[in-house]
Design an enzyme around this catalytic site. Structure first.
Site, PDB file in Angstrom:
ATOM      1  N   SER A 278       0.857  -1.187   0.000  1.00  0.00           N
ATOM      2  CA  SER A 278       0.000   0.000   0.000  1.00  0.00           C
ATOM      3  C   SER A 278       0.891   1.233   0.000  1.00  0.00           C
ATOM      4  O   SER A 278       1.965   1.232   0.593  1.00  0.00           O
ATOM      5  CB  SER A 278      -0.885  -0.008   1.245  1.00  0.00           C
ATOM      6  OG  SER A 278      -1.331   1.302   1.531  1.00  0.00           O
ATOM      7  N   LYS A 284       0.992  -3.162   4.978  1.00  0.00           N
ATOM      8  CA  LYS A 284       0.173  -3.941   4.054  1.00  0.00           C
ATOM      9  C   LYS A 284       0.984  -4.809   3.099  1.00  0.00           C
ATOM     10  O   LYS A 284       2.027  -4.402   2.580  1.00  0.00           O
ATOM     11  CB  LYS A 284      -0.719  -3.005   3.220  1.00  0.00           C
ATOM     12  CG  LYS A 284      -1.871  -2.393   3.991  1.00  0.00           C
ATOM     13  CD  LYS A 284      -2.852  -3.411   4.557  1.00  0.00           C
ATOM     14  CE  LYS A 284      -3.824  -3.930   3.534  1.00  0.00           C
ATOM     15  NZ  LYS A 284      -4.817  -2.966   3.093  1.00  0.00           N
TER      16      LYS A 284
END
Ligand code: ARG
Length: 459
Positions: A278, A284
């Site tokens: 991300s 992420k």
């Protein structure tokens, strides 16, 4: 090269807005190879039956071979101002060899020519797709072989249901791919029917040797009605339907991988080079691959609907609507090829987490059916055993415990048929091992399925 193959009755000078909607070279240039090879077969046959002289036939064939070689080497660029690939090849041929080139189209129409080209293109695509599907199926087999005893919960309604193994789960997808491959093989059979010789719609007055052309091109047979020969796109619809089903399978697998990558499951971690991140959330690691395969499945369904709708209610025989077949087909083929080819290495490099699967398997009463089967083996009718174990499960949930951990005296409050041997009977791996019939998750049975699948893939 603004020449029009049909500049006769009208001059062929057209408004550029007509060209914008009419020209198909922007996408049918992909079929240059099939168009040239089809024309080589047609010209060879014209020479054989004496419609052109042997010298003319040789001249045309050599000219076409030169064009093919030059396109492939990059020496000849496809002229994007031509109406379509058929125009480009014929105009280039005539430009190169002169008068003989103008005889290539004898006894042929672009209607049967394009029907031939698309059939050849799809047969090649089917071969390529089959190879990729086999590669993914092999990946399922190879990973499954490492996890014949990796116990995990099997789900119904996405609720933990009964114990299976990761190997068994993987082999389910291998079976789907085997059927996909079989459907492609079947579609290929109906694709390799030669339409050439159908002419524009009503055949031709020349004594063409259609079976000879079929033989030259490796087709299995010839179409038996000229109207149908130029207007049939069933094989294309069939391929799109087959690819839609294939993508359904890939999307189901993808959805499960997306779920399994979540911290709620954590059954699998994708390799870093098959994961994304991300731009804002540093923690992420995202399964974009499987989300995209899931998402792209919709494109392929759309491609099927595009062609079904384009073909619906078309009067016989050829109509220009049918030119719309190609973009839908190419898009579906590209999408399926891309999806198959990315999933195989993603699967091979993924790390599965047997401990997390085992933990999930232990917490959800997935051995409750086995517990009831245990009582049934002791002579209690299954429906009664089912009721006893249902109450047992409720008892465990209320005490925040599991069937494995429950002391025997508590078992016996529900039925005196329970004994010490209940524990080995509900052990998770034992539960899997007991599901020992063809197609079941017992390791020996999955090994049988593996062997049968590998044999089918080797054919
Ligand atoms: N580009 C056309 C197609 O893809 C070729 C056939 C053209 N035939 C015709 N009668 N205009 O279908």
């Amino acid at each position: 090269m603004h020449m029009k193959l049909w500049a006769g009755r009208t001059g062929g000078d057209v408004d550029e807005r007509l060209s914008a909607i009419n020209n198909s070279i922007g996408f049918d240039r992909r079929m240059y190879r099939q168009d040239i090879i089809g024309s080589i077969a047609h010209a060879t046959m014209l020479g054989k039956v004496g419609v052109v002289t042997p010298e003319e036939s040789t001249q045309i064939v050599d000219g076409l071979k030169g064009i093919l070689a030059d396109i492939e080497s990059g020496a000849l660029e496809i002229d994007m101002t031509c109406e379509d690939i058929h125009t480009f090849v014929e105009a280039t041929l005539t430009g190169r060899i002169g008068a003989a080139g103008k005889k290539l189209h004898t006894g042929r129409s672009r209607n049967d020519q394009v029907a031939l080209d698309i059939r050849m293109y799809l047969a090649d695509a089917i071969d390529h797709l089959t190879g990729l599907a086999k590669e993914l199926a092999r990946a399922f087999c190879d990973v499954a072989e490492q996890h014949l005893e990796t116990v995990m919960p099997g789900y119904t309604h996405l609720q933990r249901a009964q114990p299976i193994t990761l190997g068994h789960w993987l082999m389910a997808y291998a079976q789907m791919l085997l059927r996909d491959i079989d459907r492609l093989r079947d579609c290929r059979r109906r694709t390799l029917v030669l339409p050439l010789g159908s002419g524009a719609l009503a055949g031709t007055t020349y004594p063409l040797d259609r079976p000879y052309v079929a033989e030259l091109l490796g087709f299995d047979g010839i179409s038996l009605n000229s109207l149908d020969g130029v207007s049939d796109r069933d094989f294309a619809l069939e391929l799109l339907a087959d690819l839609s089903i294939l993508m359904t399978h890939l999307s189901r697998f993808s959805e499960e991988i997306c779920l399994w990558c979540s911290w709620e499951f954590k059954f699998v971690t994708l390799a870093d080079d098959f994961s994304t991140g991300s731009s804002i959330m540093p923690q992420k690691k995202n399964p974009d691959i499987t989300e995209l395969v899931r998402g792209k499945t919709g494109r392929v369904y759309g491609d099927l609907m595009t062609l079904l709708t384009a073909m619906k209610a078309l009067p016989l025989a050829y109509n220009k609507d049918m030119q719309e077949d190609k973009e839908a087909l190419f898009d579906a083929i590209d999408t399926a090829e891309l999806s198959l080819s990315v999933l195989a290495p993603m699967l091979r490099t993924a790390t599965f987490h047997p401990e997390a699967m085992r933990r999930a398997a232990a917490g959800g009463f997935i051995n409750a059916t086995d517990c009831a089967d245990y009582l049934a083996r002791k002579g209690i009718p299954f429906r009664d055993a089912y009721g006893i174990v249902g109450r047992l499960v409720r008892h465990c949930i209320e005490r925040n415990t599991t069937l494995e951990a429950l002391p025997l005296e508590q078992y016996r409050q529900f039925s005196t048929a329970f004994d010490e041997d209940v524990y080995p009977a509900i052990d998770l791996l034992a539960c899997v091992n007991q599901r020992d019939l063809p197609g079941g998750p017992a390791p020996a049975r999955v090994r049988d399925t593996l062997a049968a699948t590998r044999q089918a893939l080797a054919e």
